[in-house]
Design an enzyme around this catalytic site. Structure first.
Site, mmCIF file in Angstrom:
data_model
loop_
_atom_site.group_PDB
_atom_site.id
_atom_site.type_symbol
_atom_site.label_atom_id
_atom_site.label_comp_id
_atom_site.label_asym_id
_atom_site.label_seq_id
_atom_site.Cartn_x
_atom_site.Cartn_y
_atom_site.Cartn_z
ATOM 1 C CE1 TYR A 17 9.721 -35.357 -54.294
ATOM 2 C CE2 TYR A 17 9.212 -37.692 -54.285
ATOM 3 C CZ TYR A 17 9.130 -36.455 -53.695
ATOM 4 O OH TYR A 17 8.471 -36.308 -52.500
ATOM 5 C CB THR A 70 19.801 -31.735 -41.449
ATOM 6 O OG1 THR A 70 18.429 -31.374 -41.250
ATOM 7 C CG2 THR A 70 20.448 -30.693 -42.337
#
Length: 289
Positions: free
Chosen positions: A58, A214
């Protein structure tokens, strides 16, 4: 509803925190607001979170360095779980990094950037497909991690983005303490796997518990949330915690306000009739496409 679960040899609260969103867009590059990112981590631990999920890919290296800056020296009860098996391309692409050399390097990178002598739990992130679990032998990469475990650099090993067949193969190599796969109210592929793992006392950690990039959208979810005077995201998390006792939720956010909202989900009572409605969300979403 039980509020803790034994993860390896450590008891953690079932509502934790996922650090992925502290990096830049798509978990690539630096945070938009460094001070806010540090504040979220400190607030999470101050609020009692003792399970943080991260990875050195990350950023890369961004979230681990933020965790170290915000929280080191770590509280005794804090369990930091990381992942290896992927690396980032110069454009932010997610690329497999499965070789013994790459996995060894990744473990050492995690140790250095987190400021640890040993990693509590390391998940092998499988990358046979970037779109989801896909079959392929995991014996060689898992054996590489098991060797690092014998050296004392890793305490426990888990699997991420895994199929049931790969879990069986993995258990033949070493003990597996957790599975981390895509699962939420609308994405229910792993229902039977979760129940099997619950029976054997293995943790299941759903990633994208709120839909990920989403967010979950469902009129049933919205209606239930309204009836309980809660946010849809709180209800989606409460449903996960009710779904099975071995589920450890790790919602991510870069906002202290959203963090506080998420953590309230552990106190949200979900009536049986509300849970029954939510159990049907996946079918309704599936039939609308």
């Amino acid at each position: 509803m039980t509020t803790t679960f034994t993860f390896g040899d450590r008891a953690v609260k079932r509502l934790g925190y996922g650090a992925m969103q502290l990096a830049g867009p798509g978990a690539f590059g630096p945070p938009k607001d460094r001070h806010a990112a540090l504040a979220v981590l400190r607030e999470a631990v101050a609020a009692g979170v003792n399970h943080i999920d991260t990875s050195d890919f990350y950023g890369p290296h961004v979230t681990n360095r933020l965790i170290r800056e915000a929280l080191h020296p770590y509280p005794d009860d804090l369990v930091i779980v990381t992942k290896v098996g992927a690396r980032r391309g110069a454009d932010g692409a997610w690329l497999p990094a499965f070789s013994r050399e790459e996995l060894t390097q990744a473990v050492h990178d995690n140790l250095r950037n987190l400021g640890l002598d040993a990693l509590d739990v390391v998940n092998l992130r499988l990358m046979f497909s970037v779109h989801g679990p896909a079959e392929g032998s995991i014996e060689a990469p898992l054996a590489a991690l098991a060797a690092l475990q014998r050296q004392g650099l890793i305490r426990h090993i888990g699997l991420s983005n895994v199929t049931p067949a790969q879990l069986v193969e993995g258990r033949g190599v070493c003990e597996i303490v957790c599975v981390q796969n895509h699962y939420n109210l609308a994405h229910r592929t792993d229902d039977s796997l979760i129940d099997e793992l619950a029976g054997s006392g293995v943790a299941y950690v759903p990633f994208f518990p709120l839909g990920g990039f989403t967010p979950l959208q469902s009129s049933i979810l919205s209606d239930v949330a309204r009836s309980l005077d809660a946010s849809p995201m709180q209800v989606a998390l409460a449903w996960l915690l009710r779904r099975a006792p071995n589920i450890l939720a790790i919602p991510g956010t870069a906002s202290v306000t959203h963090l506080r909202e998420n953590l309230l989900a552990s106190k949200l009572g979900l009536p049986d009739e509300a849970k029954a409605l939510l159990d049907g969300v996946a079918a309704n979403i599936g039939s609308s496409h």
